[in-house]
Enzyme design. Structure first.
Site, mmCIF file in Angstrom:
data_model
loop_
_atom_site.group_PDB
_atom_site.id
_atom_site.type_symbol
_atom_site.label_atom_id
_atom_site.label_comp_id
_atom_site.label_asym_id
_atom_site.label_seq_id
_atom_site.Cartn_x
_atom_site.Cartn_y
_atom_site.Cartn_z
ATOM 1 N N GLY A 136 0.259 -1.075 -0.205
ATOM 2 C CA GLY A 136 0.174 -0.072 0.237
ATOM 3 C C GLY A 136 0.923 1.416 -0.131
ATOM 4 N N ILE A 138 3.343 1.913 0.519
ATOM 5 C CA ILE A 138 5.198 1.508 0.483
ATOM 6 C C ILE A 138 4.715 1.951 -1.271
ATOM 7 C CG2 ILE A 138 7.668 1.072 0.655
ATOM 8 C CD1 ILE A 138 6.556 -0.376 2.829
ATOM 9 N N ASP A 203 -1.721 -14.271 1.129
ATOM 10 C CA ASP A 203 -1.673 -12.664 0.550
ATOM 11 C C ASP A 203 -0.445 -12.284 0.405
ATOM 12 O OD1 ASP A 203 -3.073 -10.053 1.264
ATOM 13 O OD2 ASP A 203 -1.541 -10.070 2.182
ATOM 14 N N LYS A 207 2.072 -11.073 -3.212
ATOM 15 C CA LYS A 207 2.471 -9.551 -3.302
ATOM 16 C C LYS A 207 3.927 -9.889 -3.572
ATOM 17 C CE LYS A 207 -0.099 -7.519 -0.046
ATOM 18 N NZ LYS A 207 -0.443 -7.890 1.613
HETATM 19 N N1 HSE Z 1 -4.636 -8.707 4.578
HETATM 20 C C1 HSE Z 1 -3.647 -7.756 3.800
HETATM 21 C C2 HSE Z 1 -2.480 -7.075 5.402
HETATM 22 C C3 HSE Z 1 -3.428 -7.169 3.224
HETATM 23 O O1 HSE Z 1 -2.581 -7.708 6.127
HETATM 24 O O2 HSE Z 1 -0.958 -7.042 4.506
HETATM 25 C C4 HSE Z 1 -3.688 -5.363 2.684
HETATM 26 O O3 HSE Z 1 -2.865 -5.658 1.038
#
Ligand code: HSE
Length: 430
Positions: A136, A138, A203, A207
């Site tokens: 986000g 960064i 998650d 990324k």
């Molecule tokens: N679930 C993700 C986190 C949200 O905790 O980083 C941001 O991508």
């Protein structure tokens, strides 16, 4: 000033609403910086009647988000719906095919379909941007693709999931159990709708797969990311790690060497003094190594309305400035199919927690198993007998191969005195 850039927003949850807020509140500031007005023309969400705290009355309401891809007065579609496939992917493909630029926060979709979408963007001469999908607040994608563009990059690693970093930090700060902290984290609303995405490392792996492509010019290859989450970590591991000078973090690590790509997400024990080890709570942090810059370090908020919307608006501004470059900073047909390195190739040290019966010969059996698997122990601690006659044995090993460690753990697990599956955590020297 040139013509306004017309933006449609699909999805009006926190992130979509955050984009509306920034574009309304910073309208003049952004127009000054961009040399162009950015105008929202259309929005779409599931429910028209929710009170979202922003004025949407000047925008065309569209019930079916897919229709945004066809609208005439739309130059850019912003997707804040989420989901690997479904409506988000359909919208992305149709928007790009209709020569609309596409900006998204959708990490799952880009991790799985990044190469396909990059092709479509290139074929239709429009932009595909996804800064908000990774960490986000960064601006790591721009940092890698623009600021560090002169470098051959070899290593990117970091804390890419704020929720699990928060949980590990809280377990350390309070001494509460994993289950208690999980409950509290859930109550705070920090978990993804499907908590497995956070807790099982998926998650972070989304990324990481995106960062690998951005950093190394390889095709997004989510399927070859090795993934382990934090569910097996207990407060005792955090405490024993501390005694040994380590802190536990869930890291994503991607390395590219001689055409081979190693991508992994798993808990690690790292030196407590490292800058990244000091990044606590919901923060994200990233480290990027390159041949002319040595090491760079980035920290910031990886989630939430403000940081995510800020990244989306930065992408819109980029497009408004006429930056239409390749999504992964390289023509899509030049993205490489890298040969993937499996976790079995890892060489390094391990922390091991065993829960065993406390009687004569147990340690001898354990050390025999380790010897038979050719794993050498560096330290061993036995933590006092609990009332039920069982004990924790904590070990760290010298550097060894992952396959040898697995062999040792299988042998140990077969011993009758071992009460639960051994836990191992990789010790990383970063
Ligand atoms: N679930 C993700 C986190 C949200 O905790 O980083 C941001 O991508």
């Amino acid at each position: 000033m040139s013509e306004p850039l017309k933006v449609a927003i699909a999805g009006l949850g926190n992130v979509g609403v955050g984009v509306v807020k920034i574009l309304q509140q910073h309208r003049e500031l952004i127009a000054d910086r961009t040399g162009r007005e950015i105008a929202i023309t259309a929005v779409s969400a599931r429910s028209r009647n929710s009170n979202r705290g922003v004025d949407l009355s000047n925008y065309t309401w569209v019930d079916n988000a897919a229709d945004l891809a066809q609208m005439d007065d739309v130059d850019i579609v912003v997707e804040a719906i989420g989901g690997e496939d479904g409506i988000a992917l359909e919208l992305a493909q149709n928007a790009l095919k209709n020569s609309k630029s596409f900006v998204t926060a959708n990490k799952a979709m880009v991790a799985h379909h990044g190469a396909l979408l990059a092709d479509l963007a290139q074929d239709n001469n429009v932009a595909l941007r996804f800064e908000a999908a990774v960490a986000g607040g960064i601006p790591i994608i721009k940092a890698i693709g623009e600021g560090l563009a002169a470098n051959q990059l070899s290593l990117v690693y970091g804390i890419m999931n704020g929720t699990t970093n928060y949980m590990l930090s809280q377990m350390e700060a309070t001494g509460k159990s994993y289950d208690e902290i999980l409950e509290e984290t859930d109550a705070l609303g920090y978990l993804e709708a499907d908590p497995a995405l956070d807790l099982d490392g998926i998650d972070a792996a989304h990324k990481l797969a995106i960062l690998s492509s951005v950093a190394f010019g390889t095709k997004t290859d989510f399927d070859n990311v090795y993934i382990e989450g934090i569910r097996a970590i207990e407060t005792v591991d955090i405490a024993y790690g501390k005694e040994l000078g380590y802190r536990i973090k869930l890291l994503g690590i991607t390395k590219y060497e001689n055409g081979t790509l190693s991508q992994r997400v798993h808990p690690v024990m790292i030196d407590r003094e490292l800058p990244i080890a000091r990044v606590m709570d919901g923060f994200n942090a990233l480290v990027v190594d390159g041949d002319y810059i040595d090491r760079t370090f980035y920290q910031g908020r990886g989630a939430g309305e403000g940081p995510t919307a800020s990244a989306i608006v930065a992408d819109i501004i980029d497009i408004a400035r006429g930056h239409n470059g390749a999504a992964f900073f390289k023509p899509s047909h030049k993205l490489v199919d890298a040969q993937s390195v499996t976790i079995n190739e890892r060489q390094g040290a391990y922390y091991v927690r065993l829960h065993v019966e406390d009687h004569a010969g147990v340690i001898a059996d354990i050390t025999t198993s380790l010897k038979d698997a050719n794993v050498s122990v560096e330290t061993m601690l036995q933590k006092g007998t609990e009332r039920d006659g069982t004990v924790y044995v904590i070990m760290t090993t010298h550097e060894t191969r992952e396959t040898a460690m697995k062999d040792a753990l299988n042998r140990i697990n077969e011993l009758s005195s071992v009460i639960e599956n051994p836990l191992s955590i990789r010790i990383e020297k970063l």
